[in-house]
Design a protein around this motif. Structure first.
Motif, short mmCIF file in Angstrom:
data_model
loop_
_atom_site.label_atom_id
_atom_site.label_comp_id
_atom_site.label_asym_id
_atom_site.label_seq_id
_atom_site.Cartn_x
_atom_site.Cartn_y
_atom_site.Cartn_z
N TYR A 64 10.82 7.34 4.83
CA TYR A 64 10.97 6.89 3.43
C TYR A 64 9.60 6.76 2.76
O TYR A 64 9.42 7.15 1.60
CB TYR A 64 11.70 5.55 3.36
CG TYR A 64 13.16 5.62 3.74
CD1 TYR A 64 14.06 6.42 3.03
CD2 TYR A 64 13.65 4.86 4.79
CE1 TYR A 64 15.40 6.48 3.38
CE2 TYR A 64 15.00 4.91 5.14
CZ TYR A 64 15.86 5.71 4.43
OH TYR A 64 17.18 5.77 4.78
N ILE A 65 8.63 6.20 3.47
CA ILE A 65 7.29 6.03 2.91
C ILE A 65 6.68 7.40 2.59
O ILE A 65 6.03 7.58 1.56
CB ILE A 65 6.40 5.19 3.85
CG1 ILE A 65 6.87 3.73 3.83
CG2 ILE A 65 4.93 5.28 3.45
CD1 ILE A 65 6.18 2.81 4.82
N GLU A 66 6.94 8.39 3.45
CA GLU A 66 6.45 9.75 3.18
C GLU A 66 7.11 10.32 1.92
O GLU A 66 6.45 10.97 1.10
CB GLU A 66 6.77 10.65 4.38
CG GLU A 66 5.84 10.40 5.57
CD GLU A 66 6.17 11.29 6.76
OE1 GLU A 66 6.90 12.30 6.56
OE2 GLU A 66 5.71 10.98 7.86
N ARG A 67 8.42 10.08 1.75
CA ARG A 67 9.12 10.58 0.56
C ARG A 67 8.63 9.89 -0.71
O ARG A 67 8.49 10.50 -1.76
CB ARG A 67 10.63 10.39 0.72
CG ARG A 67 11.24 11.36 1.73
CD ARG A 67 12.68 11.01 2.04
NE ARG A 67 13.55 11.23 0.88
CZ ARG A 67 14.82 10.85 0.84
NH1 ARG A 67 15.36 10.24 1.90
NH2 ARG A 67 15.55 11.08 -0.23
N ILE A 68 8.36 8.59 -0.59
CA ILE A 68 7.82 7.85 -1.74
C ILE A 68 6.44 8.40 -2.11
O ILE A 68 6.13 8.62 -3.28
CB ILE A 68 7.74 6.34 -1.41
CG1 ILE A 68 9.16 5.73 -1.41
CG2 ILE A 68 6.84 5.60 -2.41
CD1 ILE A 68 9.23 4.33 -0.85
N ALA A 69 5.61 8.66 -1.10
CA ALA A 69 4.26 9.19 -1.35
C ALA A 69 4.32 10.55 -2.03
O ALA A 69 3.43 10.90 -2.81
CB ALA A 69 3.49 9.30 -0.03
N ALA A 70 5.39 11.31 -1.78
CA ALA A 70 5.52 12.66 -2.35
C ALA A 70 6.00 12.66 -3.80
O ALA A 70 5.92 13.69 -4.48
CB ALA A 70 6.47 13.49 -1.50
N PHE A 88 0.81 -1.22 0.00
CA PHE A 88 0.00 0.00 0.00
C PHE A 88 0.85 1.28 0.00
O PHE A 88 0.40 2.32 0.46
CB PHE A 88 -0.98 0.00 1.19
CG PHE A 88 -1.95 -1.15 1.17
CD1 PHE A 88 -2.96 -1.22 0.23
CD2 PHE A 88 -1.84 -2.20 2.08
CE1 PHE A 88 -3.87 -2.28 0.20
CE2 PHE A 88 -2.73 -3.27 2.06
CZ PHE A 88 -3.74 -3.31 1.12
N ALA A 89 2.10 1.19 -0.54
CA ALA A 89 2.98 2.36 -0.58
C ALA A 89 2.73 3.25 -1.79
O ALA A 89 3.11 4.42 -1.78
CB ALA A 89 4.44 1.92 -0.57
#
Length: 323
Positions: free
Chosen positions: A315-321, A101-102
Protein backbone atom coordinates in the motif's frame (compact mmCIF):
# COMPACT_ATOMS: atom_id res chain seq x y z
CA UNK A 1 -35.63 9.52 15.46
CA UNK A 2 -33.49 6.39 15.75
CA UNK A 3 -29.81 6.40 14.76
CA UNK A 4 -29.44 10.16 15.16
CA UNK A 5 -31.16 10.74 11.81
CA UNK A 6 -34.16 13.05 11.96
CA UNK A 7 -36.73 13.11 9.16
CA UNK A 8 -39.42 15.75 9.00
CA UNK A 9 -41.87 16.70 6.30
CA UNK A 10 -42.82 20.35 5.99
CA UNK A 11 -46.43 21.36 5.38
CA UNK A 12 -47.18 21.45 1.68
CA UNK A 13 -43.85 19.71 0.93
CA UNK A 14 -44.91 16.12 1.35
CA UNK A 15 -42.49 14.87 -1.31
CA UNK A 16 -39.62 16.87 0.14
CA UNK A 17 -38.31 15.13 3.27
CA UNK A 18 -35.70 16.91 5.38
CA UNK A 19 -32.78 14.86 6.65
CA UNK A 20 -30.94 16.15 9.72
CA UNK A 21 -27.46 14.71 10.19
CA UNK A 22 -25.34 15.12 13.31
CA UNK A 23 -21.63 15.67 12.55
CA UNK A 24 -19.11 15.02 15.37
CA UNK A 25 -15.41 15.87 15.68
CA UNK A 26 -12.83 16.57 18.41
CA UNK A 27 -11.42 19.86 17.03
CA UNK A 28 -11.36 23.22 18.79
CA UNK A 29 -12.18 26.63 17.34
CA UNK A 30 -9.17 28.00 15.46
CA UNK A 31 -8.18 24.58 14.10
CA UNK A 32 -8.69 23.96 10.37
CA UNK A 33 -10.82 20.90 11.13
CA UNK A 34 -13.26 23.11 13.07
CA UNK A 35 -13.55 25.49 10.11
CA UNK A 36 -14.03 22.58 7.70
CA UNK A 37 -17.01 21.13 9.58
CA UNK A 38 -18.72 24.51 9.99
CA UNK A 39 -18.22 25.36 6.31
CA UNK A 40 -19.36 21.90 5.20
CA UNK A 41 -22.58 22.19 7.20
CA UNK A 42 -23.30 25.68 5.87
CA UNK A 43 -22.72 24.80 2.21
CA UNK A 44 -24.60 21.48 2.31
CA UNK A 45 -27.57 23.16 3.99
CA UNK A 46 -27.58 25.87 1.29
CA UNK A 47 -26.91 23.69 -1.75
CA UNK A 48 -29.54 21.08 -0.91
CA UNK A 49 -31.99 23.94 -0.22
CA UNK A 50 -32.58 22.58 3.26
CA UNK A 51 -33.24 18.99 2.22
CA UNK A 52 -30.13 17.93 4.12
CA UNK A 53 -29.39 19.79 7.33
CA UNK A 54 -26.02 19.17 9.01
CA UNK A 55 -25.63 19.95 12.73
CA UNK A 56 -22.01 20.10 13.96
CA UNK A 57 -20.88 18.94 17.42
CA UNK A 58 -17.20 19.98 17.85
CA UNK A 59 -14.81 19.76 20.83
CA UNK A 60 -15.50 16.06 21.60
CA UNK A 61 -19.08 16.92 22.61
CA UNK A 62 -20.22 13.46 21.47
CA UNK A 63 -17.10 11.66 22.75
CA UNK A 64 -13.44 11.02 21.98
CA UNK A 65 -11.96 9.09 19.06
CA UNK A 66 -13.29 5.65 19.97
CA UNK A 67 -16.79 6.85 20.84
CA UNK A 68 -16.95 8.82 17.59
CA UNK A 69 -15.98 5.87 15.40
CA UNK A 70 -18.25 3.46 17.28
CA UNK A 71 -21.07 5.99 16.98
CA UNK A 72 -20.70 6.25 13.20
CA UNK A 73 -20.52 2.48 12.88
CA UNK A 74 -23.79 2.04 14.80
CA UNK A 75 -25.43 5.09 13.24
CA UNK A 76 -25.86 6.86 16.60
CA UNK A 77 -23.51 9.52 15.15
CA UNK A 78 -24.23 9.63 11.40
CA UNK A 79 -21.21 11.69 10.28
CA UNK A 80 -17.74 12.50 11.65
CA UNK A 81 -14.11 13.13 10.86
CA UNK A 82 -11.04 11.89 12.70
CA UNK A 83 -7.68 10.28 12.03
CA UNK A 84 -7.45 7.43 9.51
CA UNK A 85 -5.82 5.41 12.29
CA UNK A 86 -8.96 5.70 14.41
CA UNK A 87 -10.71 3.48 11.83
CA UNK A 88 -8.05 0.76 12.08
CA UNK A 89 -9.96 -1.31 14.67
CA UNK A 90 -12.62 -1.81 12.01
CA UNK A 91 -10.40 -2.20 8.92
CA UNK A 92 -6.72 -2.41 9.90
CA UNK A 93 -5.09 -1.37 6.61
CA UNK A 94 -7.04 1.93 6.31
CA UNK A 95 -4.57 3.44 8.80
CA UNK A 96 -1.85 3.27 6.13
CA UNK A 97 -3.10 6.70 4.99
CA UNK A 98 -1.80 8.12 8.27
CA UNK A 99 1.57 6.39 8.04
CA UNK A 100 4.45 8.69 9.01
CA UNK A 101 6.72 9.81 6.17
CA UNK A 102 4.31 8.30 3.58
CA UNK A 103 3.81 11.52 1.58
CA UNK A 104 6.03 13.96 -0.28
CA UNK A 105 3.91 16.98 0.71
CA UNK A 106 0.33 18.08 1.36
CA UNK A 107 -0.74 17.94 -2.29
CA UNK A 108 0.49 14.35 -2.59
CA UNK A 109 -1.37 13.43 0.61
CA UNK A 110 -4.63 14.92 -0.65
CA UNK A 111 -4.34 13.23 -4.06
CA UNK A 112 -3.61 9.84 -2.50
CA UNK A 113 -6.63 10.09 -0.17
CA UNK A 114 -9.15 11.40 -2.73
CA UNK A 115 -12.16 9.01 -2.44
CA UNK A 116 -13.24 9.84 -6.02
CA UNK A 117 -9.89 9.53 -7.84
CA UNK A 118 -7.34 7.52 -5.86
CA UNK A 119 -7.53 3.79 -6.68
CA UNK A 120 -5.85 2.74 -3.43
CA UNK A 121 -8.23 4.99 -1.46
CA UNK A 122 -11.28 3.58 -3.26
CA UNK A 123 -10.13 0.02 -2.60
CA UNK A 124 -9.64 0.51 1.13
CA UNK A 125 -12.80 2.62 1.49
CA UNK A 126 -14.83 -0.20 -0.12
CA UNK A 127 -13.32 -2.61 2.42
CA UNK A 128 -14.43 -0.27 5.22
CA UNK A 129 -18.00 -0.21 3.88
CA UNK A 130 -18.03 -4.02 3.74
CA UNK A 131 -16.54 -4.61 7.19
CA UNK A 132 -17.84 -1.69 9.24
CA UNK A 133 -20.79 -0.03 7.46
CA UNK A 134 -18.78 3.21 7.19
CA UNK A 135 -18.09 5.13 3.96
CA UNK A 136 -15.37 7.76 3.46
CA UNK A 137 -16.91 10.68 1.54
CA UNK A 138 -14.16 13.30 1.80
CA UNK A 139 -10.98 14.40 3.52
CA UNK A 140 -9.46 17.55 4.91
CA UNK A 141 -5.91 18.80 5.39
CA UNK A 142 -4.67 20.14 8.72
CA UNK A 143 -1.05 20.66 7.77
CA UNK A 144 2.13 18.77 8.53
CA UNK A 145 2.43 17.40 12.05
CA UNK A 146 5.40 18.79 13.96
CA UNK A 147 6.98 17.78 17.24
CA UNK A 148 6.97 20.00 20.34
CA UNK A 149 8.77 19.50 23.65
CA UNK A 150 10.02 21.25 26.78
CA UNK A 151 13.53 21.08 25.30
CA UNK A 152 15.28 21.00 21.94
CA UNK A 153 15.18 17.59 20.25
CA UNK A 154 17.60 16.79 17.40
CA UNK A 155 17.44 13.01 16.98
CA UNK A 156 15.72 9.89 18.39
CA UNK A 157 18.59 9.58 20.87
CA UNK A 158 17.37 12.78 22.60
CA UNK A 159 14.00 11.14 23.41
CA UNK A 160 15.39 7.96 24.96
CA UNK A 161 13.55 7.02 28.18
CA UNK A 162 11.31 10.13 27.92
CA UNK A 163 7.52 9.95 28.01
CA UNK A 164 6.03 11.47 24.86
CA UNK A 165 2.34 11.87 24.10
CA UNK A 166 0.74 9.84 21.35
CA UNK A 167 -2.83 9.81 20.08
CA UNK A 168 -4.43 6.79 21.83
CA UNK A 169 -4.12 4.60 18.71
CA UNK A 170 -1.67 1.81 17.77
CA UNK A 171 -0.08 3.77 14.90
CA UNK A 172 0.99 6.56 17.25
CA UNK A 173 2.39 4.04 19.74
CA UNK A 174 4.47 2.65 16.85
CA UNK A 175 5.57 6.09 15.68
CA UNK A 176 6.53 7.44 19.12
CA UNK A 177 8.44 4.24 19.85
CA UNK A 178 10.27 4.70 16.53
CA UNK A 179 11.06 8.29 17.51
CA UNK A 180 12.95 6.87 20.50
CA UNK A 181 10.51 7.84 23.26
CA UNK A 182 8.16 5.99 25.62
CA UNK A 183 4.69 6.17 23.96
CA UNK A 184 2.13 7.62 26.37
CA UNK A 185 -1.47 7.78 25.09
CA UNK A 186 -3.32 10.98 26.08
CA UNK A 187 -6.70 12.16 24.73
CA UNK A 188 -6.54 15.61 23.13
CA UNK A 189 -8.78 17.17 25.80
CA UNK A 190 -6.31 16.13 28.52
CA UNK A 191 -3.18 17.13 26.60
CA UNK A 192 -2.49 20.62 28.04
CA UNK A 193 -2.73 19.24 31.60
CA UNK A 194 -0.48 16.26 30.76
CA UNK A 195 2.15 18.64 29.35
CA UNK A 196 1.84 21.11 32.21
CA UNK A 197 2.22 18.44 34.93
CA UNK A 198 5.12 16.73 33.17
CA UNK A 199 3.22 13.48 32.65
CA UNK A 200 4.67 13.78 29.11
CA UNK A 201 7.52 16.03 27.95
CA UNK A 202 6.23 16.58 24.45
CA UNK A 203 3.67 15.88 21.73
CA UNK A 204 3.18 16.26 17.97
CA UNK A 205 0.43 18.05 16.02
CA UNK A 206 -0.06 20.52 13.17
CA UNK A 207 0.91 24.12 13.99
CA UNK A 208 -2.76 25.17 13.70
CA UNK A 209 -3.65 22.85 16.58
CA UNK A 210 -0.57 23.83 18.62
CA UNK A 211 -1.64 27.46 18.37
CA UNK A 212 -5.41 26.92 18.78
CA UNK A 213 -4.89 24.82 21.92
CA UNK A 214 -2.32 27.28 23.35
CA UNK A 215 0.35 24.61 23.70
CA UNK A 216 2.93 27.43 23.57
CA UNK A 217 2.00 27.98 27.23
CA UNK A 218 3.32 24.53 28.20
CA UNK A 219 5.96 23.79 25.49
CA UNK A 220 9.14 25.69 24.57
CA UNK A 221 10.43 24.12 21.32
CA UNK A 222 8.99 23.10 17.94
CA UNK A 223 10.92 20.60 15.82
CA UNK A 224 9.98 20.91 12.12
CA UNK A 225 10.01 17.19 11.36
CA UNK A 226 6.85 17.23 9.13
CA UNK A 227 6.66 13.53 9.96
CA UNK A 228 3.00 13.26 8.96
CA UNK A 229 0.94 15.14 6.42
CA UNK A 230 -2.19 15.28 8.54
CA UNK A 231 -5.18 14.35 6.39
CA UNK A 232 -8.41 13.45 8.18
CA UNK A 233 -11.10 11.31 6.53
CA UNK A 234 -14.73 12.48 6.63
CA UNK A 235 -16.88 9.37 7.09
CA UNK A 236 -20.58 8.57 7.24
CA UNK A 237 -22.71 5.66 8.38
CA UNK A 238 -23.58 3.65 5.26
CA UNK A 239 -27.28 3.30 6.12
CA UNK A 240 -27.48 7.06 6.59
CA UNK A 241 -25.69 7.59 3.26
CA UNK A 242 -28.06 5.29 1.37
CA UNK A 243 -31.08 7.01 2.93
CA UNK A 244 -30.08 10.31 1.25
CA UNK A 245 -31.40 10.80 -2.32
CA UNK A 246 -28.73 10.32 -5.00
CA UNK A 247 -28.94 13.96 -6.12
CA UNK A 248 -28.12 15.16 -2.60
CA UNK A 249 -25.37 12.56 -2.15
CA UNK A 250 -23.70 14.06 -5.23
CA UNK A 251 -23.97 17.55 -3.71
CA UNK A 252 -22.51 16.33 -0.41
CA UNK A 253 -19.56 14.57 -2.14
CA UNK A 254 -18.79 17.59 -4.33
CA UNK A 255 -18.97 19.94 -1.33
CA UNK A 256 -16.66 17.70 0.72
CA UNK A 257 -14.12 17.64 -2.14
CA UNK A 258 -14.30 21.39 -2.69
CA UNK A 259 -13.76 22.35 0.96
CA UNK A 260 -11.06 19.69 1.27
CA UNK A 261 -9.04 21.44 -1.44
CA UNK A 262 -9.56 24.74 0.38
CA UNK A 263 -8.10 23.25 3.57
CA UNK A 264 -4.91 22.37 1.66
CA UNK A 265 -4.49 26.03 0.71
CA UNK A 266 -5.35 27.17 4.25
CA UNK A 267 -2.97 24.65 5.81
CA UNK A 268 -0.05 25.72 3.67
CA UNK A 269 -0.70 29.42 4.29
CA UNK A 270 -1.22 28.90 8.02
CA UNK A 271 2.07 27.06 8.45
CA UNK A 272 4.15 29.99 7.20
CA UNK A 273 2.17 32.51 9.23
CA UNK A 274 2.12 30.42 12.41
CA UNK A 275 5.88 29.97 12.57
CA UNK A 276 6.22 33.74 13.03
CA UNK A 277 3.24 33.88 15.36
CA UNK A 278 4.48 31.08 17.62
CA UNK A 279 7.97 32.60 17.72
CA UNK A 280 6.38 35.80 19.02
CA UNK A 281 4.65 33.71 21.69
CA UNK A 282 8.02 32.45 22.89
CA UNK A 283 8.53 29.16 21.02
CA UNK A 284 11.94 28.26 19.58
CA UNK A 285 11.96 26.46 16.21
CA UNK A 286 14.48 23.72 15.45
CA UNK A 287 15.12 22.94 11.77
CA UNK A 288 17.55 20.88 9.71
CA UNK A 289 19.76 23.96 9.54
CA UNK A 290 19.94 23.86 13.35
CA UNK A 291 20.95 20.19 13.36
CA UNK A 292 17.55 18.48 13.36
CA UNK A 293 18.16 14.98 11.94
CA UNK A 294 14.89 14.38 10.08
CA UNK A 295 16.39 11.48 8.13
CA UNK A 296 17.28 9.70 11.38
CA UNK A 297 13.64 10.02 12.49
CA UNK A 298 12.45 8.84 9.06
CA UNK A 299 14.62 5.70 9.11
CA UNK A 300 13.84 4.76 12.73
CA UNK A 301 10.08 5.36 12.44
CA UNK A 302 9.80 3.62 9.05
CA UNK A 303 11.59 0.55 10.45
CA UNK A 304 9.17 0.40 13.38
CA UNK A 305 6.19 0.74 11.01
CA UNK A 306 7.48 -2.15 8.88
CA UNK A 307 7.81 -4.29 12.01
CA UNK A 308 4.40 -3.49 13.48
CA UNK A 309 2.41 -3.26 10.21
CA UNK A 310 3.97 -5.83 7.85
CA UNK A 311 0.96 -5.81 5.46
CA UNK A 312 1.41 -2.12 4.63
CA UNK A 313 4.41 -2.37 2.31
CA UNK A 314 2.47 -2.74 -0.98
CA UNK A 315 0.00 0.00 0.00
CA UNK A 316 2.81 2.42 0.87
CA UNK A 317 4.38 1.72 -2.54
CA UNK A 318 1.04 2.45 -4.27
CA UNK A 319 0.62 5.66 -2.27
CA UNK A 320 4.16 6.73 -3.23
CA UNK A 321 3.28 6.15 -6.90
CA UNK A 322 0.32 8.57 -6.81
CA UNK A 323 1.15 11.75 -8.75
Amino acid sequence: MALGLGLSVGLGLQAQAQVTIRYAHVGSEGDIQYWYAEEFAKRVNQRTEGRVKVQVFPNSQLGGAQETVDGVRSGAIPLAHHEFASLARLSPDIAVFAAPFAYRDGSHAMNATDPAKSEVMKELSDKLVATANIRIIGRLYRGARQMTAKMAVYSPADLKDKRFRGVPLQLWTTMIKGMGAIPTPVEVGELPTALMTGMVIGQENPLTMINANKLYEVQTHVMLTSHMQNVLPVFINERTWQSIPEKDRAIISATAAEIGEETLKLGNEAETKLIDELKKKGMTFVTAADGLKVEDFRKAVSAQVRTDFPSWGPYIERIAAVK
